[in-house]
Design an enzyme around this catalytic site. Structure first.
Site, short mmCIF file in Angstrom:
data_model
loop_
_atom_site.label_atom_id
_atom_site.label_comp_id
_atom_site.label_asym_id
_atom_site.label_seq_id
_atom_site.Cartn_x
_atom_site.Cartn_y
_atom_site.Cartn_z
N TYR A 21 0.87 -1.18 0.00
CA TYR A 21 0.00 0.00 0.00
C TYR A 21 0.90 1.23 0.00
O TYR A 21 1.98 1.20 0.58
CB TYR A 21 -0.87 -0.03 1.26
CG TYR A 21 -2.16 0.76 1.15
CD1 TYR A 21 -3.16 0.38 0.27
CD2 TYR A 21 -2.37 1.89 1.94
CE1 TYR A 21 -4.35 1.10 0.19
CE2 TYR A 21 -3.56 2.61 1.86
CZ TYR A 21 -4.54 2.21 0.97
OH TYR A 21 -5.71 2.92 0.89
N ASN B 101 -22.20 -5.34 -3.18
CA ASN B 101 -22.42 -5.86 -1.84
C ASN B 101 -21.23 -5.63 -0.92
O ASN B 101 -21.25 -6.03 0.24
CB ASN B 101 -22.73 -7.36 -1.89
CG ASN B 101 -21.66 -8.14 -2.64
OD1 ASN B 101 -21.10 -7.61 -3.62
ND2 ASN B 101 -21.37 -9.35 -2.23
N SER B 102 -20.18 -4.97 -1.41
CA SER B 102 -19.06 -4.62 -0.55
C SER B 102 -19.53 -3.59 0.47
O SER B 102 -20.59 -2.98 0.31
CB SER B 102 -17.91 -4.05 -1.38
OG SER B 102 -18.31 -2.79 -1.91
N ALA B 103 -18.72 -3.37 1.50
CA ALA B 103 -19.08 -2.39 2.53
C ALA B 103 -19.32 -1.03 1.88
O ALA B 103 -20.30 -0.34 2.18
CB ALA B 103 -17.97 -2.32 3.57
N ARG C 119 -21.55 -10.50 -8.01
CA ARG C 119 -21.25 -11.82 -8.56
C ARG C 119 -22.36 -12.80 -8.21
O ARG C 119 -22.97 -12.69 -7.16
CB ARG C 119 -19.91 -12.33 -8.00
CG ARG C 119 -18.71 -11.60 -8.57
CD ARG C 119 -17.45 -12.07 -7.90
NE ARG C 119 -17.51 -11.85 -6.46
CZ ARG C 119 -16.64 -12.32 -5.58
NH1 ARG C 119 -15.64 -13.06 -6.00
NH2 ARG C 119 -16.76 -12.07 -4.30
N ARG D 253 -24.13 -16.20 -6.94
CA ARG D 253 -23.83 -17.06 -5.79
C ARG D 253 -25.07 -17.89 -5.47
O ARG D 253 -26.15 -17.63 -6.01
CB ARG D 253 -23.42 -16.21 -4.60
CG ARG D 253 -24.53 -15.27 -4.11
CD ARG D 253 -23.94 -14.16 -3.28
NE ARG D 253 -23.11 -13.29 -4.12
CZ ARG D 253 -22.10 -12.56 -3.67
NH1 ARG D 253 -21.79 -12.59 -2.40
NH2 ARG D 253 -21.40 -11.79 -4.48
N TYR E 231 -12.17 2.64 -7.79
CA TYR E 231 -11.65 2.77 -6.42
C TYR E 231 -11.17 1.44 -5.85
O TYR E 231 -10.79 1.35 -4.69
CB TYR E 231 -12.70 3.43 -5.51
CG TYR E 231 -13.90 2.57 -5.20
CD1 TYR E 231 -14.92 2.41 -6.14
CD2 TYR E 231 -14.04 1.92 -3.98
CE1 TYR E 231 -16.03 1.63 -5.87
CE2 TYR E 231 -15.15 1.13 -3.69
CZ TYR E 231 -16.14 0.99 -4.65
OH TYR E 231 -17.24 0.22 -4.38
N LYS F 215 -17.94 -8.30 7.47
CA LYS F 215 -16.82 -7.41 7.78
C LYS F 215 -16.43 -7.66 9.24
O LYS F 215 -17.29 -7.83 10.10
CB LYS F 215 -17.24 -5.95 7.57
CG LYS F 215 -16.07 -4.99 7.71
CD LYS F 215 -16.43 -3.59 7.27
CE LYS F 215 -15.26 -2.66 7.46
NZ LYS F 215 -14.20 -2.88 6.47
#
Lengths: 361, 361
Positions: B77, B176-178, B199, B201, B265, B351
């Site tokens: 990073y 569906n990410s945070a 995606r 599932r 991002y 998370k």
């Protein structure tokens, strides 16, 4: 323009006859369907009807043959003239007859198209004056005939996408293209430095010398650039101009400063532009595209456009914005021009122009 | 915060002892070299020296474990804390002791980091107050602990890259990410419509229902989107938010209106973003990137930042900006949190947060 007194006489006698309102015999290239230009484009005679009061007749002088003309004939360009169509976005001509209601143009004026697709590949054309723009007569015909595409593209790309000051650096691929050469010359005039990337070739040293003679600061082959991508002595450009795509575009991007901008205006490799995620996130790179046709349409009566045209014609007049190496062909040899322009970057390395100056009908 | 009276008593007795200036026993996670987090991160005891006059002691309450924390430990990073380092960009804590010269914070204030890398994975920390930002106490701990990354990222991406008005459409992958969930909720609040790509599932219907319950207008799998790319009934987004890359990004781009913007991002597929040349030239698409860390640094004291923090905390207070589905682990179980966060999008779909509320030393 008419250095041969005999031709001048012929011209005067033609004007004299045409102003009496007789129909005018002309020739044009035409295509009735989209397809391979060599197959679908042919020469056709036509008789121009007498002028309406608000029309002018233009004798075309020379027209550049551009890749966009080819793509339009092929039907793969977003500009779609209704069929049958006369090809040709650009060119320069002379007004030889005006209708009684025309105020802003006079016989003898030199004009270029001021619309999206005029259809310039013709000996004579009858047009509404608002589709034309008057241009100065003391500027080279070859230069002025192509002013609305490559010189304007180079000008806008250097001006509109990142704020550049004298001393700032611009990198471009396809630097030996007609537009690339204009970029070098305009950048030089504005005090910008250019890093110019070209494909390797047998006479690479000759090409490097030529591009440097136009004002290019650095000229590298694609392979040479790859070798110095991490060299700290390579100046960091704020702007990259990409007309190739693929790996070439990715390498341009790698040289940019943080917050640099890459403008794509062509894709000669036919490969997409590939951008690593980190360039967006951590280097804050912006990617844009430039299409001169859209800009001209959106800014037709703008001050920016007038300023640009004045500055570009001034540069041409001063010999600081030369046409690329080129070859003239007559209308009957149009197929040579088509063939050359269809090959990537032009097999001959020359830009082709159709030259109507000797055509009398 | 302390609903258990016994815990409250312990807390009060601790404060009473620490304010007498005794050294404080604490625990922290630490890494001495970059590498695989499970190998290089370990728990370490430490003794906090007595406070300087311009320092405060913060008892951490909960800290989210973010992919950026993992990447920082790995050394990949761009933020590089000096080694040995305590991991952790984010978290929320409570001020339990202040030096005599501290004016802007009081004992009992709730605080979050206000610097690039505070190192929050510790039971207690001694910090300069200008590295901290006071936050309201009536906002959920889970929400406020992660406010500076995902909610801020979602907010800025919806605000800064293309001018959007109520009714305008935004498309995003990794919905569906945070961060994606925050995008849905903030967009809903602002009257924007969202097309959310995830995606496929096993429990896709459950996920679709969940994202719609947050306010998502459309939820499609990557495959479903591919099938409707040319469907004229699909609303044309002005903004695309990409955290995946590869084909997924190219498909987002294909849905955009002319002059649309795609903001990258993240790159969960680890594939570069591929853009056809025509999207740049004829659709006038702009590609940008967003990195919240840079924005926070460049806008530390700006009005925009204050406005954003107020608006986001207000949304959290109103229950309109919920934390994603999550799991708490204690400090000693930190390896579970590392493992989960290292897998792409989290194998568990949860998370992870390290919960210090029950730790006494």
């Amino acid at each position: 323009m008419f250095h041969n007194p005999l031709k001048l006489c012929t011209y005067i006698s033609f004007v004299a006859s045409s102003t009496r309102g007789f129909s005018k015999q002309a020739q044009k290239l035409v295509y009735h369907e989209h397809g391979t230009p060599l197959r679908v484009v042919s020469i056709q005679n036509e008789t121009l009807d007498p002028l309406d009061t608000n029309e002018v007749i233009v004798k075309m002088l020379i027209v550049p043959v551009n890749p966009a003309d080819i793509n339009t004939i092929q039907g793969v360009y977003p500009v779609k003239p209704s069929l049958p169509a006369v090809p040709g976005f650009e060119g320069v001509g002379e007004v030889i007859e005006i209708g009684s209601g025309v105020k802003d143009l006079s016989v003898g004026d030199r004009v270029i198209p001021d619309t999206q697709h005029l259809g310039t590949w013709r000996t004579y054309g009858k047009f509404s004056p608002d589709l034309l723009m008057k241009v100065p007569k003391d500027v080279g015909l070859t230069e002025i005939s192509g002013i609305t595409s490559n010189p304007c593209t180079a000008y806008r790309m250097l001006k509109d996408y990142n704020q550049l000051s004298p001393g700032d650096v611009v990198i471009q691929n396809g630097a030996n293209s007609a537009c690339g050469q204009n970029v070098i010359q305009i950048a030089k005039h504005w005090g910008l430095k250019t890093i110019n990337i070209v494909r390797n070739r047998d006479d690479i040293d000759k090409l490097k010398t030529y591009l440097k003679s136009l004002g290019g600061d650095f000229v590298f082959t694609e392979e040479e650039l790859k070798g110095i991508l991490r060299d700290p002595s390579l100046p960091k450009p704020k702007l990259a101009l990409n007309c190739v795509g693929g790996n070439s575009a990715t390498n341009l991007l790698r040289t940019l400063v943080n917050k640099g901008v890459m403008v794509t205006y062509g894709g000669m490799s036919r490969e997409p532009v590939q951008i690593p995620t980190s360039a967006f996130i951590f280097k804050d790179i912006t990617l844009r595209g430039h299409w001169m046709t859209r800009w001209q349409k959106e800014n037709k009566n703008s001050t920016e456009r007038k300023t640009m045209m004045n500055e570009l014609t001034e540069l041409m007049r001063a010999g600081k914005l030369a046409a690329p190496a080129h070859k003239f062909v007559t209308l009957t040899n149009f197929q040579e021009a088509l063939m050359n322009t269809m090959s990537i970057q032009g097999k001959s390395g020359l830009k082709y122009y159709i030259d109507f100056r000797q055509s009398e009908s």
